[in-house]
Design a protein around this motif. Sequence first.
Motif: not given
Length: 273
Positions: A105-107, A114-123
């Motif tokens: 999954g990617f979070t 809904g605000s600015e995206r700083f990055g992505t978490l992968y599990l």
Amino acid sequence: VVLLLTCTTFIGYELLTYRRTALRQLATVGEIIAAQSTGAVAFENQRDATEILSALKAERHVVAACLYDRTGRVFSRYPAAAPDEFFPPAPQADGYRFEDQHLIGFTPVVQVKGSERFGTLYLRSDMEAMYERLRLYGGLALVVVLLASMVAYVLSRMLQRQISHPILELAHTAQAVSVRRDYSVRAEKHGEDELGGLTDAFNHMLAQIQEQNEGLEKRVRERTAELEAANDELEAFGSSAAHDLRTPLRAITGFAEVLMDPRARITPQDVQR
């Protein structure tokens, strides 16, 4: 068969339920880790990001996790010694799904949804828990089927004496009647249930057939005796008639011989005599 179908349905339902539960649980863990990693990713603090990902040790089925920065580069990963093929080279679409016998999954890592995206978490989580549950349920289903089969076997042996044996007795009796034409045999009765009633009806039918045969044989003997008596009377009448006709026939035969003799001279007076 019913037990196998029931157990298969139950295991299939548990598998479907577990997959849904695993998706929700991993999504919840992902949201928590992503929320805690916001500051570390925003300020590119790799040490804090590594410590946050280290908390995943409590989740023994999570085999790999990583954080991507804004550019999609792997910023931090867990465990550090995991092979590179455990981590996609770039983040994919958000969401959780089953892929290659794993749950991935990617979070998004954001301050507020809904605000600015700083990055992505992968599990990445393995399916060992599901396999353990399947083995457990499969073992339980096997034990239940074996126990039920043993009980069914014992019951079948008990019921065989009450059901199969009387039916076999009727079959053997019917075969004896059919082969030997012996209607004096009777089937043994083994109870007062439906099979007992069937045995009584079968024996009653044999008794009626035997009675009819005996009556027919009696009438045949009576008719035979009458025919023998008639034959005796006919023979006696024939003997009496032959004796009574012997003398007149002898005279007629002698007279015919005389008439047939050409040397004989018969006068009208002889004929009158």
